[in-house]
Design a protein around this motif. Structure first.
Motif, PDB file in Angstrom:
ATOM      1  N   ASP A  92       6.719 -18.280  -2.472  1.00  0.00           N
ATOM      2  CA  ASP A  92       5.534 -17.607  -1.945  1.00  0.00           C
ATOM      3  C   ASP A  92       5.946 -16.265  -1.351  1.00  0.00           C
ATOM      4  O   ASP A  92       5.708 -15.987  -0.187  1.00  0.00           O
ATOM      5  N   ARG A  93       6.561 -15.443  -2.189  1.00  0.00           N
ATOM      6  CA  ARG A  93       7.095 -14.177  -1.664  1.00  0.00           C
ATOM      7  C   ARG A  93       5.980 -13.219  -1.273  1.00  0.00           C
ATOM      8  O   ARG A  93       4.861 -13.315  -1.777  1.00  0.00           O
ATOM      9  N   PRO A  94       6.294 -12.298  -0.375  1.00  0.00           N
ATOM     10  CA  PRO A  94       5.298 -11.286  -0.007  1.00  0.00           C
ATOM     11  C   PRO A  94       5.004 -10.363  -1.193  1.00  0.00           C
ATOM     12  O   PRO A  94       5.760 -10.328  -2.169  1.00  0.00           O
ATOM     13  N   ALA A  95       3.944  -9.617  -1.072  1.00  0.00           N
ATOM     14  CA  ALA A  95       3.668  -8.558  -2.047  1.00  0.00           C
ATOM     15  C   ALA A  95       4.814  -7.548  -1.970  1.00  0.00           C
ATOM     16  O   ALA A  95       5.447  -7.395  -0.923  1.00  0.00           O
ATOM     17  N   VAL A  96       5.075  -6.855  -3.080  1.00  0.00           N
ATOM     18  CA  VAL A  96       6.173  -5.890  -3.135  1.00  0.00           C
ATOM     19  C   VAL A  96       5.665  -4.561  -3.666  1.00  0.00           C
ATOM     20  O   VAL A  96       4.952  -4.516  -4.678  1.00  0.00           O
ATOM     21  N   GLU A 115       4.170  -5.400  -7.326  1.00  0.00           N
ATOM     22  CA  GLU A 115       2.721  -5.239  -7.474  1.00  0.00           C
ATOM     23  C   GLU A 115       2.279  -3.785  -7.378  1.00  0.00           C
ATOM     24  O   GLU A 115       1.169  -3.453  -7.786  1.00  0.00           O
ATOM     25  N   GLY A 116       3.130  -2.920  -6.828  1.00  0.00           N
ATOM     26  CA  GLY A 116       2.735  -1.527  -6.686  1.00  0.00           C
ATOM     27  C   GLY A 116       3.939  -0.608  -6.592  1.00  0.00           C
ATOM     28  O   GLY A 116       5.073  -1.053  -6.390  1.00  0.00           O
ATOM     29  N   THR A 117       3.679   0.684  -6.759  1.00  0.00           N
ATOM     30  CA  THR A 117       4.721   1.704  -6.605  1.00  0.00           C
ATOM     31  C   THR A 117       4.180   2.859  -5.787  1.00  0.00           C
ATOM     32  O   THR A 117       2.972   3.126  -5.792  1.00  0.00           O
ATOM     33  N   LEU A 118       5.081   3.518  -5.098  1.00  0.00           N
ATOM     34  CA  LEU A 118       4.780   4.755  -4.391  1.00  0.00           C
ATOM     35  C   LEU A 118       5.866   5.756  -4.750  1.00  0.00           C
ATOM     36  O   LEU A 118       7.053   5.407  -4.749  1.00  0.00           O
ATOM     37  N   PRO A 119       5.484   6.999  -5.060  1.00  0.00           N
ATOM     38  CA  PRO A 119       6.497   7.993  -5.396  1.00  0.00           C
ATOM     39  C   PRO A 119       7.177   8.541  -4.140  1.00  0.00           C
ATOM     40  O   PRO A 119       6.587   8.607  -3.059  1.00  0.00           O
ATOM     41  N   LEU A 120       8.445   8.903  -4.318  1.00  0.00           N
ATOM     42  CA  LEU A 120       9.173   9.627  -3.277  1.00  0.00           C
ATOM     43  C   LEU A 120       9.102  11.100  -3.630  1.00  0.00           C
ATOM     44  O   LEU A 120       9.265  11.437  -4.806  1.00  0.00           O
ATOM     45  N   PRO A 121       8.893  11.991  -2.688  1.00  0.00           N
ATOM     46  CA  PRO A 121       8.627  11.736  -1.272  1.00  0.00           C
ATOM     47  C   PRO A 121       7.248  11.089  -1.076  1.00  0.00           C
ATOM     48  O   PRO A 121       6.340  11.252  -1.896  1.00  0.00           O
ATOM     49  N   ILE A 122       7.122  10.363   0.002  1.00  0.00           N
ATOM     50  CA  ILE A 122       5.903   9.616   0.308  1.00  0.00           C
ATOM     51  C   ILE A 122       4.739  10.564   0.557  1.00  0.00           C
ATOM     52  O   ILE A 122       4.855  11.511   1.335  1.00  0.00           O
ATOM     53  N   ASP A 123       3.625  10.300  -0.085  1.00  0.00           N
ATOM     54  CA  ASP A 123       2.404  11.082   0.090  1.00  0.00           C
ATOM     55  C   ASP A 123       1.516  10.385   1.126  1.00  0.00           C
ATOM     56  O   ASP A 123       1.026   9.280   0.878  1.00  0.00           O
ATOM     57  N   PRO A 124       1.299  11.000   2.286  1.00  0.00           N
ATOM     58  CA  PRO A 124       0.489  10.359   3.323  1.00  0.00           C
ATOM     59  C   PRO A 124      -0.989  10.215   2.956  1.00  0.00           C
ATOM     60  O   PRO A 124      -1.729   9.522   3.641  1.00  0.00           O
ATOM     61  N   LEU A 125      -1.420  10.826   1.873  1.00  0.00           N
ATOM     62  CA  LEU A 125      -2.807  10.677   1.437  1.00  0.00           C
ATOM     63  C   LEU A 125      -3.000   9.449   0.546  1.00  0.00           C
ATOM     64  O   LEU A 125      -4.079   8.871   0.527  1.00  0.00           O
TER      65      LEU A 125
END
Length: 146
Positions: A92-96, A115-125
């Motif tokens: 029952d792992r957390p979302a990643v 389940e998701g990706t965010l690009p580096l550098p992090i976009d605060p929007l």
């Protein structure tokens, strides 16, 4: 506080978010971009910072983590490998969510079962919306008993 804001607070999803990177500046950038309440119905967030892969595994094994944000560029253990390991070892792992430096690496995130990706550098929007969406989905999924 007005009654409407009291209702929003009462209906919100408190969550623990683990952020992993060997670089403290990346962990700080994620926490700053997402904040303590990424959406009106999500938060407050409790942040748990990890600098090593072993810390991530121990934290997830002990329970209570709702979302892992893992740096795909972390050294010596990358977030992609950790995501795959958690998928295979934790029922029952957390979302990643994976932090990726290049958009072409999204296929690796898919391979690792994130389940998701965010690009580096992090976009605060965009970061708060992704985190809120993942936490909402995690809160709706059925609990798997170990």
């Amino acid at each position: 506080m007005s009654p409407a804001s009291d209702a929003t607070q009462a209906d919100s999803i408190p969550a623990t978010v683990l952020v992993y990177s060997h670089r403290p500046e990346v962990r700080d950038a994620v926490r700053t971009a997402v904040g303590r309440r990424p959406a009106a119905d999500v938060g407050p967030l409790t942040w748990l910072e990890c600098a090593t892969g072993d810390e991530v595994v121990a934290a997830v094994d002990s329970g209570g983590v709702d979302l892992c944000i893992l740096d795909g560029e972390a050294q010596p253990t990358g977030g992609l490998a950790l995501a795959r390991q958690l998928e295979q070892e934790v029922p029952d792992r957390p979302a990643v969510c994976l932090l990726i430096a290049r958009q072409p690496d999204r296929w690796l995130a898919h391979w690792s079962r994130a389940e998701g990706t965010l690009p580096l550098p992090i976009d605060p929007l965009t970061a708060p919306g992704m985190v809120a969406d993942l936490l909402r989905a995690h809160a709706r999924r059925p609990v798997v008993r170990r």
